[in-house]
Design a protein around this motif. Structure first.
Motif, PDB file in Angstrom:
ATOM      1  N   PHE A 180      -2.876 -36.654-124.926  1.00  0.00           N
ATOM      2  CA  PHE A 180      -3.738 -35.611-124.381  1.00  0.00           C
ATOM      3  C   PHE A 180      -5.164 -36.122-124.224  1.00  0.00           C
ATOM      4  CE2 PHE A 180      -6.382 -31.743-125.717  1.00  0.00           C
ATOM      5  CZ  PHE A 180      -6.661 -31.403-124.406  1.00  0.00           C
ATOM      6  N   GLU A 181      -5.642 -36.897-125.198  1.00  0.00           N
ATOM      7  CA  GLU A 181      -6.988 -37.472-125.088  1.00  0.00           C
ATOM      8  C   GLU A 181      -7.140 -38.256-123.793  1.00  0.00           C
ATOM      9  OE1 GLU A 181      -9.078 -38.770-129.070  1.00  0.00           O
ATOM     10  OE2 GLU A 181      -7.002 -39.461-129.078  1.00  0.00           O
ATOM     11  N   ALA A 182      -6.146 -39.102-123.487  1.00  0.00           N
ATOM     12  CA  ALA A 182      -6.208 -39.928-122.284  1.00  0.00           C
ATOM     13  C   ALA A 182      -6.113 -39.070-121.026  1.00  0.00           C
ATOM     14  CB  ALA A 182      -5.094 -40.969-122.306  1.00  0.00           C
ATOM     15  N   LYS A 183      -5.213 -38.085-121.044  1.00  0.00           N
ATOM     16  CA  LYS A 183      -5.079 -37.205-119.875  1.00  0.00           C
ATOM     17  C   LYS A 183      -6.360 -36.430-119.622  1.00  0.00           C
ATOM     18  CE  LYS A 183      -0.119 -36.391-119.522  1.00  0.00           C
ATOM     19  NZ  LYS A 183       0.933 -35.371-119.356  1.00  0.00           N
ATOM     20  N   ALA A 184      -6.993 -35.958-120.693  1.00  0.00           N
ATOM     21  CA  ALA A 184      -8.220 -35.177-120.532  1.00  0.00           C
ATOM     22  C   ALA A 184      -9.330 -36.023-119.924  1.00  0.00           C
ATOM     23  CB  ALA A 184      -8.654 -34.617-121.885  1.00  0.00           C
ATOM     24  N   ARG A 185      -9.370 -37.315-120.245  1.00  0.00           N
ATOM     25  CA  ARG A 185     -10.374 -38.193-119.646  1.00  0.00           C
ATOM     26  C   ARG A 185     -10.105 -38.387-118.152  1.00  0.00           C
ATOM     27  NH1 ARG A 185      -9.662 -41.209-124.471  1.00  0.00           N
ATOM     28  NH2 ARG A 185      -8.219 -42.616-123.385  1.00  0.00           N
ATOM     29  N   ASP A 186      -8.822 -38.513-117.810  1.00  0.00           N
ATOM     30  CA  ASP A 186      -8.455 -38.821-116.425  1.00  0.00           C
ATOM     31  C   ASP A 186      -8.384 -37.583-115.535  1.00  0.00           C
ATOM     32  OD1 ASP A 186      -8.252 -41.405-117.300  1.00  0.00           O
ATOM     33  OD2 ASP A 186      -6.056 -41.400-117.438  1.00  0.00           O
ATOM     34  N   GLU A 187      -8.173 -36.410-116.129  1.00  0.00           N
ATOM     35  CA  GLU A 187      -7.948 -35.208-115.337  1.00  0.00           C
ATOM     36  C   GLU A 187      -8.895 -34.086-115.765  1.00  0.00           C
ATOM     37  OE1 GLU A 187      -3.742 -34.156-115.424  1.00  0.00           O
ATOM     38  OE2 GLU A 187      -3.253 -36.241-115.905  1.00  0.00           O
ATOM     39  N   ALA A 188     -10.135 -34.422-116.034  1.00  0.00           N
ATOM     40  CA  ALA A 188     -11.096 -33.423-116.503  1.00  0.00           C
ATOM     41  C   ALA A 188     -11.289 -32.322-115.455  1.00  0.00           C
ATOM     42  CB  ALA A 188     -12.430 -34.094-116.814  1.00  0.00           C
ATOM     43  N   PRO A 189     -10.998 -31.064-115.806  1.00  0.00           N
ATOM     44  CA  PRO A 189     -11.141 -29.976-114.828  1.00  0.00           C
ATOM     45  C   PRO A 189     -12.604 -29.610-114.608  1.00  0.00           C
ATOM     46  CG  PRO A 189     -10.467 -29.100-116.955  1.00  0.00           C
ATOM     47  CD  PRO A 189     -10.476 -30.594-117.096  1.00  0.00           C
ATOM     48  N   ALA A 190     -12.905 -29.145-113.409  1.00  0.00           N
ATOM     49  CA  ALA A 190     -14.272 -28.723-113.082  1.00  0.00           C
ATOM     50  C   ALA A 190     -14.603 -27.412-113.778  1.00  0.00           C
ATOM     51  CB  ALA A 190     -14.409 -28.574-111.570  1.00  0.00           C
ATOM     52  N   ILE A 191     -15.830 -27.291-114.249  1.00  0.00           N
ATOM     53  CA  ILE A 191     -16.287 -26.074-114.925  1.00  0.00           C
ATOM     54  C   ILE A 191     -16.639 -25.026-113.875  1.00  0.00           C
ATOM     55  CG2 ILE A 191     -17.903 -25.109-116.590  1.00  0.00           C
ATOM     56  CD1 ILE A 191     -16.100 -27.344-117.681  1.00  0.00           C
ATOM     57  N   ASN A 192     -16.147 -23.819-114.059  1.00  0.00           N
ATOM     58  CA  ASN A 192     -16.404 -22.714-113.145  1.00  0.00           C
ATOM     59  C   ASN A 192     -17.787 -22.115-113.433  1.00  0.00           C
ATOM     60  OD1 ASN A 192     -16.406 -20.429-111.577  1.00  0.00           O
ATOM     61  ND2 ASN A 192     -14.682 -19.432-112.595  1.00  0.00           N
ATOM     62  N   PRO A 193     -18.762 -22.340-112.536  1.00  0.00           N
ATOM     63  CA  PRO A 193     -20.122 -21.838-112.812  1.00  0.00           C
ATOM     64  C   PRO A 193     -20.256 -20.332-112.606  1.00  0.00           C
ATOM     65  CG  PRO A 193     -20.047 -22.887-110.661  1.00  0.00           C
ATOM     66  CD  PRO A 193     -18.692 -23.100-111.280  1.00  0.00           C
ATOM     67  N   GLU A 194     -19.246 -19.711-111.985  1.00  0.00           N
ATOM     68  CA  GLU A 194     -19.304 -18.270-111.722  1.00  0.00           C
ATOM     69  C   GLU A 194     -18.678 -17.443-112.836  1.00  0.00           C
ATOM     70  OE1 GLU A 194     -20.982 -17.283-109.116  1.00  0.00           O
ATOM     71  OE2 GLU A 194     -21.298 -19.389-108.554  1.00  0.00           O
ATOM     72  N   ALA A 195     -18.069 -18.101-113.812  1.00  0.00           N
ATOM     73  CA  ALA A 195     -17.376 -17.373-114.882  1.00  0.00           C
ATOM     74  C   ALA A 195     -18.378 -16.683-115.798  1.00  0.00           C
ATOM     75  CB  ALA A 195     -16.512 -18.333-115.693  1.00  0.00           C
ATOM     76  N   PRO A 196     -18.052 -15.480-116.285  1.00  0.00           N
ATOM     77  CA  PRO A 196     -18.965 -14.772-117.192  1.00  0.00           C
ATOM     78  C   PRO A 196     -19.315 -15.556-118.452  1.00  0.00           C
ATOM     79  CG  PRO A 196     -17.270 -13.282-116.380  1.00  0.00           C
ATOM     80  CD  PRO A 196     -16.879 -14.653-115.923  1.00  0.00           C
ATOM     81  N   ALA A 197     -18.382 -16.398-118.922  1.00  0.00           N
ATOM     82  CA  ALA A 197     -18.616 -17.146-120.164  1.00  0.00           C
ATOM     83  C   ALA A 197     -19.276 -18.494-119.909  1.00  0.00           C
ATOM     84  CB  ALA A 197     -17.300 -17.329-120.915  1.00  0.00           C
ATOM     85  N   HIS A 198     -19.730 -18.727-118.676  1.00  0.00           N
ATOM     86  CA  HIS A 198     -20.372 -20.012-118.370  1.00  0.00           C
ATOM     87  C   HIS A 198     -21.555 -20.243-119.311  1.00  0.00           C
ATOM     88  CE1 HIS A 198     -22.952 -22.886-116.105  1.00  0.00           C
ATOM     89  NE2 HIS A 198     -21.773 -23.441-115.881  1.00  0.00           N
ATOM     90  N   GLY A 199     -21.616 -21.428-119.868  1.00  0.00           N
ATOM     91  CA  GLY A 199     -22.651 -21.742-120.851  1.00  0.00           C
ATOM     92  C   GLY A 199     -22.091 -21.996-122.232  1.00  0.00           C
ATOM     93  N   ARG A 200     -20.899 -21.501-122.480  1.00  0.00           N
ATOM     94  CA  ARG A 200     -20.246 -21.844-123.759  1.00  0.00           C
ATOM     95  C   ARG A 200     -19.870 -23.323-123.759  1.00  0.00           C
ATOM     96  NH1 ARG A 200     -16.529 -17.808-127.111  1.00  0.00           N
ATOM     97  NH2 ARG A 200     -17.306 -15.756-126.485  1.00  0.00           N
TER      98      ARG A 200
END
Length: 456
Positions: A180-200
């Motif tokens: 999972f560590e390796a997959k997370a490095r290779d497939e990092a998802p984009a952060i949704n800036p419109e989400a209400p919880a943005h900033g956490r």
């Protein structure tokens, strides 16, 4: 309301640095005291195999009381305990602060710790607890490892049973080809800036199972949080120590806890929450570590910053609100409530989370799966584990759900095996479909968002 005490249950720190903790006379004295209380109550007769073993010992003794039970036979009771904590958290009316002061699981743990302290050899079965070593080997050669561990492999499984004490019929976790560590490095998802919880911000503590085995759990959590605006980093210093805890290796657990805290606390200091992906790991970090190291402020700080993954998603929903995009699942869900999720005393967060999915149909399964970590795969335990978990497996089989889910991956695997046993004993005209795979609730949540990874 509890019969014995109206106050919330509390636990005492484990005094494992005191030589008296390992004194056999004192241990047997405390076991006799607690067992006598259990004998007079018997409320936990159907929780696990420890209590039936204890009550059988007493009922078959000459006096039919504890005074004529051979103390050497206490070990049979200890060996059946899976440290699920359900007797402490759910059933026992005499846990502290009640004056009877009963903590059955920690007494069983003390006995195991004393066995190690007094020179008991680990044995090959203890190799199961070396999850990081096994995981690194398994992910390096997943094809060979998964071939060797397959229950259909009549060449290797009898050898594993003979040498390591692993029942040849017990399903074992498959290894991923990439951590999972390796997959997370290779497939990092984009952060949704419109989400209400943005900033956490949060650190995903990968856990050995999500890192080496079911990487889809980790990637699903990663994607769900990113879609909800949470910036996450995946960190995995080492195993939380639950497998060592099961064996009674408290010193090793303490060493690991300190090492993990040293790596995670700088992230906490930078404003990150810590999220564990499986309930056993969250339980260790939030509750067991502080009882093992009660004077360590680093451990206490980490405990205060730690969440279970389902707990964290529900927290976002309750405070900022979830990002848009959740759609209904294409079927109903049988949701097993993991024992170590219940032991966190946080409420049924998996169910709360899945109830956020539109039109969710959820059948709740509150009984224990019977697996008990490494306990349930051992020869001599596996059939008992299936027996303990049969009510859950039977309930799921009867309802024939589209999805079988559990926060505990080992419990999920075990339930499916129980369903296969029931299916094999069912007449052809009454048989129902048995799913090939189980799901962690976060995987179903990701699927409802259209974010679930294609493979584990």
């Amino acid at each position: 309301m509890r019969e014995g005490s109206l106050d919330a249950p509390v636990r005492h720190p484990l005094n494992w640095n005191d030589p008296d903790f390992y004194d056999w006379d004192k241990i047997h004295e405390e076991m006799e005291r607690v067992f006598d209380i259990c004998h007079g109550c018997r409320r936990c007769f159907n929780l696990c195999d420890s209590f039936p073993r204890l009550f059988d010992l007493i009922d078959e003794a000459p006096s039919m009381e504890l005074d004529t039970v051979d103390k050497a036979d206490y070990k049979h009771v200890v060996d059946a305990c899976t440290l699920c904590d359900m007797c402490f958290m759910v059933s026992c009316p005499y846990v502290p602060p009640h004056e009877f002061d009963v903590d059955f699981p920690h007494l069983m743990l003390r006995y195991r710790a004393a066995e190690i302290y007094h020179g008991k050899k680990e044995g090959l079965a203890g190799e199961l607890s070396k999850t990081d070593r096994n995981g690194k080997l398994g992910t390096a050669i997943p094809g060979l490892a998964n071939w060797a561990s397959d229950t259909k492999n009549s060449l290797t499984r009898p050898v594993m049973e003979s040498l390591a004490g692993i029942d040849r019929n017990a399903a074992l976790p498959k290894y991923a080809s990439k951590t999972f560590e390796a997959k997370a490095r290779d497939e990092a998802p984009a952060i949704n800036p419109e989400a209400p919880a943005h900033g956490r911000k949060a650190v995903l503590y990968a856990t050995c199972f999500a890192n080496y085995n079911a990487t889809s759990i980790g990637m699903s959590a990663h994607r769900v949080l990113a879609h909800n605006g949470v910036a996450t980093e995946v960190v995995y210093p080492q195993c939380c120590g639950m497998p060592q805890m099961e064996q009674g290796e408290i010193g090793k657990v303490a060493e690991g806890a300190k090492a993990i805290a040293a790596e995670l606390l700088p992230w906490v200091d930078e404003g990150n929450d810590v999220i564990a992906l499986t309930p056993s790991c969250a339980l260790m970090m939030k509750f067991e570590w502080p009882l093992i190291l009660p004077d360590d402020e680093n451990i206490a700080r980490l405990a205060r910053a730690t969440y279970d993954i389902t707990e964290y998603v529900v927290d976002i929903a309750g405070k900022e609100g979830l990002a848009e995009g959740l759609g209904p699942l294409d079927g109903n869900v049988a949701l097993h409530i993991a024992c170590h999720a219940r032991a966190q005393n946080m409420g049924n967060k998996a169910r709360e989370m899945l109830k956020l999915v539109p039109e969710a149909e959820i059948k709740q399964l509150p009984r224990c799966s019977g697996h008990g970590g490494s306990w349930g795969v051992k020869k001599g335990n596996f059939e008992t584990a299936l027996k303990v978990g049969k009510p859950v497996a039977r309930d799921v089989y009867k309802n024939a759900p589209t999805y079988v889910a559990s926060e505990c991956p080992l419990a999920g695997m075990h339930i499916l095996q129980g369903m296969e046993r029931i299916d094999a004993q069912t007449s052809e005209d009454e048989r129902k479909p048995v799913p090939d795979i189980f799901y962690h609730p976060i995987e179903l949540f990701a699927q409802a968002y259209g974010l679930k990874p294609q493979s584990a």
